[in-house]
Enzyme design. Sequence first.
Site, PDB file in Angstrom:
ATOM      1  CG  ASP A 136      -7.844   4.074   0.002  1.00  0.00           C
ATOM      2  OD1 ASP A 136      -8.618   3.860  -0.938  1.00  0.00           O
ATOM      3  OD2 ASP A 136      -7.820   5.128   0.641  1.00  0.00           O
ATOM      4  CE  LYS A 165      -4.144  -2.033   1.049  1.00  0.00           C
ATOM      5  NZ  LYS A 165      -4.710  -2.601   2.248  1.00  0.00           N
TER       6      LYS A 165
END
Length: 217
Positions: A144, A126
């Site tokens: 996300d 991420k």
Amino acid sequence: MTKETFFHCLELLRAEYSKWDAPAKRFENAYRRTPYTILISTLLSFQTRDEMTLEAGKRLFALADTPEAMLRLSEEKIAETIYPVGFWRKKAASVRHVSRELLERHKGEVPSTLRELIELKGVGPKTAKIVLENAFGAEVAAVDTHVHRLVNLLGFVRSRSPEETDRILERELLPEERKGLNRLLVSFGQVICRPRHPDCDRCPLKECCPASQSRSS
DNA sequence: AAAACGGGGGC
DNA sequence: GCCCCAGTTTT
């Protein structure tokens, strides 16, 4: 929702994008906006609200905005500077460790490939994608919780986890179709279509939102 | 008291 | 894939 409808929604968002460009705001105050400050800001940001990350970054980068300068700070100093972001102890260690790795393995530069970024300890998929997106302008699907939530809400995909959404978007959308999509949806999710109290009055997607009927404010 | 926040690592 | 980790602000 078909791809065409989905893109139509994105166009509606894009039309008023400048009004809610939250991700850009996150980094613009970062003392000096470099790949390094963006990487460190991103490390600080997890599990922490934007305002806190912004303030912490401002204080930290005033002391050190390069890996060399950062290593001259003790871990305690970094920790007390970035307080009160969540997980400040762990993050202070991570900031220092990553800075050292950058110097030792990348001549103090932030690498620009996913593989190299993930090899930095404390940087996962991420964080790496967020850095690629914001520091190097890469068009990646840095999915996300916001992006995951929104594309499912709109009914464009049906998936259970951000990771699954990530894979679906990478598969279904061509790179040029993903252009700007992520920042658009993240901003939208942070500013308008918030998880708890969506600001439906100001929402440009009122017409095509499947959930608008079941919401009051 | 509980939710919310653009996770990572070890196994 | 599953489990554990760790902290602050906001409601």
